[in-house]
Motif scaffolding. Structure first.
Motif, PDB file in Angstrom:
ATOM      1  N   GLY A  51      94.987  36.551  13.245  1.00 13.14           N
ATOM      2  CA  GLY A  51      95.448  35.885  14.463  1.00 13.14           C
ATOM      3  C   GLY A  51      96.964  35.867  14.466  1.00 13.14           C
ATOM      4  N   ARG A  52      97.526  34.680  14.569  1.00 11.20           N
ATOM      5  CA  ARG A  52      98.981  34.540  14.542  1.00 11.20           C
ATOM      6  C   ARG A  52      99.504  34.212  13.153  1.00 11.20           C
ATOM      7  N   LEU A  53      98.615  34.190  12.162  1.00 12.41           N
ATOM      8  CA  LEU A  53      99.001  33.841  10.799  1.00 12.41           C
ATOM      9  C   LEU A  53      99.299  35.075   9.970  1.00 12.41           C
ATOM     10  N   ARG A  54     100.207  34.959   9.032  1.00  9.50           N
ATOM     11  CA  ARG A  54     100.530  36.017   8.075  1.00  9.50           C
ATOM     12  C   ARG A  54     100.047  35.534   6.714  1.00  9.50           C
TER      13      ARG A  54
END
Length: 75
Positions: A51-54
């Motif tokens: 998603g928007r996480l690394r």
């Protein structure tokens, strides 16, 4: 949960973790967060997007270190 009713953070050496945050990976390598992001940006340290996480695979810091050590020995 700890005695204050908040979630207790897991130690950085928790072997059950599959993915690390960038901050956790940086602590394992004993480097700063900005340096860790720079290693990710150049592809030297493996990471994935969720998603928007690394996230950094738990074995990636050790693999990065092994490559650095091998390169130093070869030089």
């Amino acid at each position: 949960m700890d005695e204050h009713g908040t979630l207790a953070s897991l130690p950085d050496d928790d072997t059950t973790l599959v993915l690390l945050t960038v901050e956790e990976a940086a602590r394992r390598l004993r480097i700063g967060r900005t340096t860790c992001f720079a290693l990710i940006r150049t592809g030297e340290l493996e990471s994935i997007d969720i998603g928007r996480l690394r996230r950094v695979p738990a074995d990636a810091p050790a693999e990065y270190l092994a490559r650095r050590r091998a390169a130093k020995r070869a030089a």
